[in-house]
Design an enzyme around this catalytic site. Structure first.
Site, PDB file in Angstrom:
ATOM      1  N   ASP A  90       0.855  -1.178   0.000  1.00  0.00           N
ATOM      2  CA  ASP A  90       0.000   0.000   0.000  1.00  0.00           C
ATOM      3  C   ASP A  90       0.893   1.230   0.000  1.00  0.00           C
ATOM      4  OD1 ASP A  90      -2.433   1.569   0.369  1.00  0.00           O
ATOM      5  OD2 ASP A  90      -1.670   1.905   2.387  1.00  0.00           O
TER       6      ASP A  90
ATOM      7  N   GLU B 130       0.288  31.149   8.186  1.00  0.00           N
ATOM      8  CA  GLU B 130      -0.348  29.914   8.660  1.00  0.00           C
ATOM      9  C   GLU B 130      -0.213  29.727  10.178  1.00  0.00           C
ATOM     10  OE1 GLU B 130      -2.151  28.062   6.894  1.00  0.00           O
ATOM     11  OE2 GLU B 130      -1.363  27.634   4.889  1.00  0.00           O
TER      12      GLU B 130
ATOM     13  N   HIS C  78      -5.026  23.769  10.120  1.00  0.00           N
ATOM     14  CA  HIS C  78      -5.058  22.821   9.009  1.00  0.00           C
ATOM     15  C   HIS C  78      -3.763  21.979   8.989  1.00  0.00           C
ATOM     16  CE1 HIS C  78      -5.526  21.191   4.971  1.00  0.00           C
ATOM     17  NE2 HIS C  78      -6.772  21.625   4.985  1.00  0.00           N
TER      18      HIS C  78
ATOM     19  N   GLY D   8      -7.685  28.416   1.407  1.00  0.00           N
ATOM     20  CA  GLY D   8      -6.432  28.947   1.906  1.00  0.00           C
ATOM     21  C   GLY D   8      -6.646  29.929   3.034  1.00  0.00           C
ATOM     22  N   VAL D   9      -5.629  30.787   3.289  1.00  0.00           N
ATOM     23  CA  VAL D   9      -5.732  31.770   4.382  1.00  0.00           C
ATOM     24  C   VAL D   9      -5.288  33.143   3.876  1.00  0.00           C
ATOM     25  CG1 VAL D   9      -5.322  30.053   6.187  1.00  0.00           C
ATOM     26  CG2 VAL D   9      -3.374  31.291   5.216  1.00  0.00           C
TER      27      VAL D   9
ATOM     28  N   ALA E 271      -3.707  36.771   5.532  1.00  0.00           N
ATOM     29  CA  ALA E 271      -3.071  37.257   6.752  1.00  0.00           C
ATOM     30  C   ALA E 271      -2.427  38.613   6.501  1.00  0.00           C
ATOM     31  CB  ALA E 271      -2.018  36.264   7.229  1.00  0.00           C
TER      32      ALA E 271
ATOM     33  N   LEU F  61      -1.359  35.974   0.967  1.00  0.00           N
ATOM     34  CA  LEU F  61      -2.304  34.913   0.619  1.00  0.00           C
ATOM     35  C   LEU F  61      -1.523  33.609   0.513  1.00  0.00           C
ATOM     36  CD1 LEU F  61      -4.305  36.633  -2.279  1.00  0.00           C
ATOM     37  CD2 LEU F  61      -5.030  36.395   0.100  1.00  0.00           C
TER      38      LEU F  61
ATOM     39  N   GLY G  66      -2.475  29.541  -0.332  1.00  0.00           N
ATOM     40  CA  GLY G  66      -3.536  28.580  -0.616  1.00  0.00           C
ATOM     41  C   GLY G  66      -3.425  28.009  -2.018  1.00  0.00           C
TER      42      GLY G  66
ATOM     43  N   ASP H 215      -1.748  -0.595   6.179  1.00  0.00           N
ATOM     44  CA  ASP H 215      -1.928  -0.062   7.532  1.00  0.00           C
ATOM     45  C   ASP H 215      -3.314   0.516   7.782  1.00  0.00           C
ATOM     46  OD1 ASP H 215      -1.642   2.201   5.868  1.00  0.00           O
ATOM     47  OD2 ASP H 215      -0.932   3.399   7.565  1.00  0.00           O
TER      48      ASP H 215
END
Length: 767
Positions: free
Chosen positions: A444, A477, A482, A512-513, A515, A523, A525, A642
């Protein structure tokens, strides 16, 4: 006709001969259509006609054979296993004490009294008491198993043991009351010794299996599966006070109920988000390592993990329709379709047991009938009952497969100890036997080949240095919850980049964010969202496409309307992944990667670790089908995974290998568990399996040599029962020495301690 299915967890199984006995018993039961017994998971699955047969009869069949039906609850099942070990230890203590007292009496008889025969009634009666006490005390369960097996015309090791034990008992009684020349004490001693040896053999197998279960238990979360159900039909946007919620079992939830899921908690059911926004880790279900943003109206999957915000979820599926239930059903179906493996020792015993019984009867009849019919011939004159009894008893004693029965468990103890020292838990003898034939390993991707956690893989600077890109992205961030924000912050910490807290912060779910840091408006994102916000991403378009082509999630960083850089976030491969793939190729195993990710991402990861064969875009419920397809093509397949979505495939594979840091259901579905997350343990397990299977064959050759030569000699009637016992003890000693002498000479301690560290060097396959 009303077809139905029943599945039971079984207690008291010690070898695949037990599994074969259970299978035969059900096949001979009217109304049973199909039966599959799994020794590795200690369970039986029966398909039957409910119009002709009921579950009471099905359970009685197991109980009649001497096995128990365990509680399906994990915690109670573990407690039952503990009680089984305690009961087995008690039996072994009693039987061992009886055997030691018997040895003491025999030594007293030989060394003190100077006679090979007792010559004293008290000694005859003492050994008779010990024989009866052992056979019908700690050994009573063996007699019950033998009786019920015979009743169903099943000849197994219990039948052979009781034949030898009763032959010794009957021979001693005859010597005591009918034939004074019989070695009474030695006949009774045989009954004591072979019963005690059998109890020791079963205890050895049980302790190995239980310690493996204990190690698995330590990996599993035993807390009750509960949910926080909201009372009073809380509507979207209503207050979220804890006082309006109650803790209930997940099984009590119904469609339409509303549950609250806090950050860090598993989502208990399939449902739809009514209120709240959060990133949800669905990797256990989908295989995708990057969390998915959820908002009102989005669907969530039971078993996934809520990472950031609080969610109010309306239940949309329960019972058979729920995701986890569907996975469980697939696991059960996979087990039912997976052929059982009969251990090498048990393939020998399948023919050896009825053969020994036949030879014993034939030997007795020969010495009783032939001298009578052929009077004056080379075999004497008249029936020789004593010689016939000696022959029959010696055949049964020397034919009793104690060493054969211990050959596999002891090799398992040895191999299990070596594996444990390398952080590997081998849960069954099947793992040792089958792994040597595996030619394909399906890996996997998420959490197995890769670490399963988002991390910054590359930083592209457009208008400034890479460190400035990270500094601005980390500052924006800083207040975000997130998981991708965590990857950016971790990158800043690793590179030693310092950043200020933002003066202003605004998170836009799924995009996105925004600030404010001093004079800069930042910006961070998705490139498309950054472009919608007015930043020109044209100059970065080539790098965006390139990074996405490698399977990365691309985060665009813009300052005051200008793109200053890109941050590529991906799921990094494990440190030992490439080395492990190379080792697989060297030993002749073809590595294959399977994933729900797109082909582009899968190819990028496969190229990084050297895997040539890739199965991408495979839905969770399709992984098992892909494994079965490989098996239908003649490949022997091991699967390493897993997640919850890997569990049916792990069960379907010839060998299922779970990463110990994975989910509970994956661990429970596997034959082998790698403690921690070191992928190299899969190749170590393969090498240990080959080495242990070699040791098993050596043990079986040694044991069978003693049994085979001994049985042939015993038919002459010249082998005294006590010498037969000595030969049997010698055969066990040889098996023990072969199993552990090499380790002891190197100063290693044979161990079954499965609480081992995983960061250890590869196994020495010449061990």
């Amino acid at each position: 006709m009303s077809p139905a299915d029943a599945q039971y967890d079984i207690g008291g199984m010690s070898c695949s001969f037990c599994a074969e006995s259970i299978r035969k018993a059900y096949e001979r039961t009217e109304g049973v259509e199909e039966v599959n017994v799994s020794l590795a998971h200690e369970e039986v699955r029966v398909r039957y006609d409910s119009g002709a047969l009921g579950e009471v009869e099905l359970k009685d069949t197991l109980r009649d054979l001497g096995y128990t039906i365990r509680d399906p609850d994990k915690q109670k099942r573990f407690e039952e296993q503990q009680r089984e070990v305690e009961e087995a230890a008690r039996r072994l203590t009693l039987a061992g004490a009886a055997a030691l007292v018997t040895v003491g009496l025999m030594l007293f008889m030989i060394l003190v009294r100077g006679t090979f025969e007792s010559g004293a009634l008290w000694m005859d009666l003492a050994t008779l008491s010990l024989a009866v006490g052992t056979m019908f005390g700690p050994g009573r369960y063996i007699a019950a198993k033998a009786y019920n097996s015979l009743r169903r015309r099943i000849f197994n090791q219990h039948v052979l043991l009781e034949a030898g034990a009763f032959a010794g008992l009957i021979g001693g009684v005859l010597g005591l009351f009918v034939f004074p020349g019989f070695p009474t004490v030695h006949f009774f001693a045989v009954s004591v010794f072979i019963t005690a040896y059998h109890i020791l053999s079963e205890y050895t197998s049980l302790i190995v299996r239980t310690r493996a279960s204990r190690a698995v238990q330590g990996l599993l979360d035993l807390r009750p599966d509960t949910a926080r159900r909201v009372r009073g039909g809380e509507e979207s946007g209503a207050p979220r006070a804890d006082s309006d919620a109650e803790e209930v079992e997940v099984t009590e939830l119904e469609t339409g109920d509303r549950v609250r899921v806090k950050p860090g908690e598993s989502i208990p059911v399939d449902g739809t988000v009514l209120d709240g926004e959060s990133a949800v880790d669905e990797s256990v279900a989908t295989g995708e390592s990057v969390p998915v943003d959820k908002a009102p109206g989005d669907e969530v999957i039971g078993g996934s993990v809520n990472d950031t915000g609080t969610l109010l979820v309306e239940v949309t599926a329960t019972g058979d329709d729920a995701f986890l239930t569907r996975v469980t059903r697939q696991i059960e179906e996979a087990r039912a379709m997976k052929p059982g493996v009969v251990q090498l020792a048990d393939r020998v015993l399948k023919y050896f047991v009825p053969g020994v019984l036949t030879v014993a009867v034939a030997s007795f009849l020969f010495w009783v009938l032939v001298p009578a019919v052929w009077s004056g011939g080379p075999f004497g004159t008249g029936p020789n009952v004593q010689r016939g009894a000696f022959a029959a008893l010696a055949v049964l004693v020397l034919g009793y497969p104690c060493a054969l029965g211990m050959a596999t468990p002891l090799a398992l103890v040895r191999g299990g100890g070596i594996a444990a020292n390398r952080g590997i838990l081998m849960r069954s003898g099947d793992a040792f036997q089958i792994f040597r034939d595996v030619d394909t390993v399906v890996l996997d991707k998420t959490g197995t080949v890769t670490k399963g956690e988002p991390a910054v893989e590359e930083v592209v600077a457009v208008e400034c240095a890479a460190s400035d890109v990270i500094r601005r992205a980390a500052a924006a961030e800083a207040f975000s919850e997130h998981p991708l924000a965590d990857a950016v912050l971790d990158c800043a910490a690793e590179r030693g980049v310092e950043f200020p807290d933002p003066d202003e912060f605004d998170s836009v779910t799924g995009k996105g964010v925004r600030a404010g840091v001093g004079e800069e408006r930042i910006l961070v994102g998705k490139p498309e969202w950054v472009a919608e916000e007015g930043a020109d991403t044209t100059a970065a378009r080539g790098d965006i496409d390139r990074l996405r082509g490698r399977g990365y999630t691309v985060v665009c960083v813009a300052v005051n309307g200008s793109v200053v850089g890109l941050v590529a976030i991906g799921d990094p491969v494990k440190d030992d992944a490439a080395e492990t793939v190379e080792r697989m190729k060297r030993v002749g195993i073809a590595p294959v990667m399977i994933t729900g990710d797109n082909q582009r991402t899968a190819d990028a990861v496969a190229e990084a670790v050297g895997i040539d064969r890739v199965m991408a875009d495979v839905l969770p419920d399709e992984k098992r089908d892909e494994i079965r397809r490989l098996q239908d093509d003649g490949e022997r397949v091991a699967m390493v995974g897993d997640g919850i979505n890997d569990a049916p495939a792990l069960t379907q594979a010839d060998i299922g290998i779970a990463i110990g840091a994975g989910t509970d259901i994956a661990i429970e579905s596997a034959d082998i568990v790698l403690m921690g997350d070191r992928l190299g343990g899969a190749v170590d397990a393969y090498e240990i399996g080959k080495s242990s299977y070699r040791k098993t064959k050596q043990n079986l050759i040694a044991a069978f040599s003693f049994n085979g030569i001994g049985v042939a000699a015993a038919t002459t009637g010249l082998v005294h029962p006590v010498f037969a016992m000595i030969a049997m003890v010698l055969s066990v000693s040889v098996v023990l020495a072969n199993s552990f002498a090499g380790q002891l000479l190197r100063g290693e301690r044979p161990t079954t301690d499965f609480a081992a560290e995983s960061n250890v060097p590869p196994v020495d396959t010449d061990a």
